[in-house]
Write a protein that holds these residues in place. Structure first.
Motif, short mmCIF file in Angstrom:
data_model
loop_
_atom_site.label_atom_id
_atom_site.label_comp_id
_atom_site.label_asym_id
_atom_site.label_seq_id
_atom_site.Cartn_x
_atom_site.Cartn_y
_atom_site.Cartn_z
N PRO A 57 0.83 -1.21 0.00
CA PRO A 57 0.00 0.00 0.00
C PRO A 57 0.86 1.26 0.00
O PRO A 57 1.98 1.29 0.51
CB PRO A 57 -0.81 -0.11 1.30
CG PRO A 57 -0.11 -1.11 2.14
CD PRO A 57 0.74 -1.96 1.24
N ILE A 58 0.32 2.30 -0.60
CA ILE A 58 0.97 3.61 -0.61
C ILE A 58 0.29 4.43 0.48
O ILE A 58 -0.90 4.71 0.41
CB ILE A 58 0.82 4.31 -1.97
CG1 ILE A 58 1.50 3.50 -3.07
CG2 ILE A 58 1.40 5.71 -1.92
CD1 ILE A 58 1.28 4.04 -4.46
N GLY A 59 1.07 4.81 1.47
CA GLY A 59 0.50 5.58 2.58
C GLY A 59 -0.50 4.76 3.37
O GLY A 59 -0.38 3.55 3.51
N SER A 60 -1.53 5.43 3.85
CA SER A 60 -2.54 4.74 4.67
C SER A 60 -3.80 4.42 3.88
O SER A 60 -4.76 3.92 4.44
CB SER A 60 -2.90 5.61 5.89
OG SER A 60 -3.44 6.84 5.43
N GLY A 61 -3.79 4.68 2.57
CA GLY A 61 -4.97 4.44 1.75
C GLY A 61 -5.00 3.02 1.21
O GLY A 61 -4.25 2.15 1.62
N VAL A 62 -5.90 2.81 0.27
CA VAL A 62 -6.07 1.49 -0.32
C VAL A 62 -5.31 1.35 -1.64
O VAL A 62 -5.25 0.26 -2.20
CB VAL A 62 -7.57 1.18 -0.56
CG1 VAL A 62 -8.30 1.06 0.76
CG2 VAL A 62 -8.21 2.20 -1.46
N THR A 63 -4.73 2.42 -2.12
CA THR A 63 -3.98 2.36 -3.37
C THR A 63 -2.66 1.64 -3.15
O THR A 63 -1.94 1.90 -2.20
CB THR A 63 -3.70 3.79 -3.90
OG1 THR A 63 -4.93 4.47 -4.06
CG2 THR A 63 -2.98 3.74 -5.23
N THR A 64 -2.38 0.71 -4.06
CA THR A 64 -1.14 -0.06 -3.95
C THR A 64 -0.10 0.47 -4.93
O THR A 64 -0.41 1.27 -5.82
CB THR A 64 -1.39 -1.54 -4.26
OG1 THR A 64 -1.82 -1.66 -5.62
CG2 THR A 64 -2.43 -2.14 -3.32
N LEU A 65 1.11 0.01 -4.77
CA LEU A 65 2.21 0.42 -5.62
C LEU A 65 1.99 0.03 -7.09
O LEU A 65 2.49 0.68 -8.00
CB LEU A 65 3.51 -0.21 -5.09
CG LEU A 65 4.82 0.31 -5.62
CD1 LEU A 65 4.93 1.81 -5.42
CD2 LEU A 65 5.96 -0.40 -4.92
N GLY A 66 1.20 -1.00 -7.31
CA GLY A 66 0.93 -1.46 -8.68
C GLY A 66 0.19 -0.43 -9.52
O GLY A 66 0.38 -0.37 -10.74
N ILE A 67 -0.65 0.38 -8.90
CA ILE A 67 -1.44 1.36 -9.64
C ILE A 67 -0.55 2.42 -10.30
O ILE A 67 -0.65 2.63 -11.51
CB ILE A 67 -2.51 2.00 -8.73
CG1 ILE A 67 -3.49 0.95 -8.22
CG2 ILE A 67 -3.23 3.14 -9.45
CD1 ILE A 67 -4.29 0.26 -9.29
N PRO A 68 0.33 3.11 -9.57
CA PRO A 68 1.18 4.09 -10.27
C PRO A 68 2.16 3.45 -11.25
O PRO A 68 2.51 4.07 -12.26
CB PRO A 68 1.91 4.82 -9.14
CG PRO A 68 1.74 4.00 -7.94
CD PRO A 68 0.53 3.16 -8.13
N ILE A 69 2.59 2.23 -10.99
CA ILE A 69 3.48 1.56 -11.94
C ILE A 69 2.72 1.26 -13.23
O ILE A 69 3.23 1.50 -14.34
CB ILE A 69 4.11 0.29 -11.33
CG1 ILE A 69 5.07 0.68 -10.21
CG2 ILE A 69 4.82 -0.54 -12.40
CD1 ILE A 69 5.66 -0.49 -9.45
N ALA A 70 1.50 0.77 -13.11
CA ALA A 70 0.67 0.51 -14.31
C ALA A 70 0.39 1.81 -15.05
O ALA A 70 0.45 1.86 -16.28
CB ALA A 70 -0.63 -0.16 -13.91
N PHE A 71 0.11 2.86 -14.31
CA PHE A 71 -0.10 4.18 -14.93
C PHE A 71 1.17 4.62 -15.65
O PHE A 71 1.11 5.19 -16.74
CB PHE A 71 -0.52 5.19 -13.85
CG PHE A 71 -0.86 6.53 -14.41
CD1 PHE A 71 -2.01 6.73 -15.17
CD2 PHE A 71 -0.03 7.62 -14.19
CE1 PHE A 71 -2.32 7.97 -15.69
CE2 PHE A 71 -0.32 8.86 -14.72
CZ PHE A 71 -1.47 9.04 -15.46
N GLY A 72 2.32 4.34 -15.05
CA GLY A 72 3.60 4.68 -15.67
C GLY A 72 3.81 3.94 -16.99
O GLY A 72 4.36 4.51 -17.94
#
Length: 105
Positions: A57-72
């Motif tokens: 997870p990134i920070g305390s939210g539910v977004t994981t590291l995979g989301i920004p990598i996929a966006f990248g």
């Protein structure tokens, strides 16, 4: 009459500037293709072999590291497409126009 028998086509194909244009365009295209394959299959490899890394997870939210990598990966694809289009519309089109001008003489 087919294009292969056309003397204009033969004249263009014999032009060293045309051969240089083909080498430049193909080399650049293959370079971008290889970069795209590395990025895409690298991401797929992470999904297949290191899910835990992408699930962090990134920070305390539910977004994981995979989301920004996929966006990248998506942004990278758009960027290299734009890079190719920019080069095609400037350098390659200019060289093509010069080759056609030389062939018309």
């Amino acid at each position: 009459m087919s294009d292969m028998q056309d003397p204009m086509v033969a004249h263009i194909e014999a032009n060293p500037a045309y051969q240089a244009l083909k080498r430049k365009r193909n080399g650049f295209g293959w370079t971008l293709t290889i970069l795209m394959l590395i990025v895409y299959y690298g991401f797929i490899g992470l999904i297949a072999f290191d899910k835990e890394f992408l699930a962090q997870p990134i920070g305390s939210g539910v977004t994981t590291l995979g989301i920004p990598i996929a966006f990248g990966v998506i942004v990278f694809t758009i960027a290299i497409t734009g890079l190719y289009v920019r080069r095609a519309n400037s350098e390659y089109d200019r060289l093509t126009a010069k080759i056609l001008e030389d062939a018309a003489r």
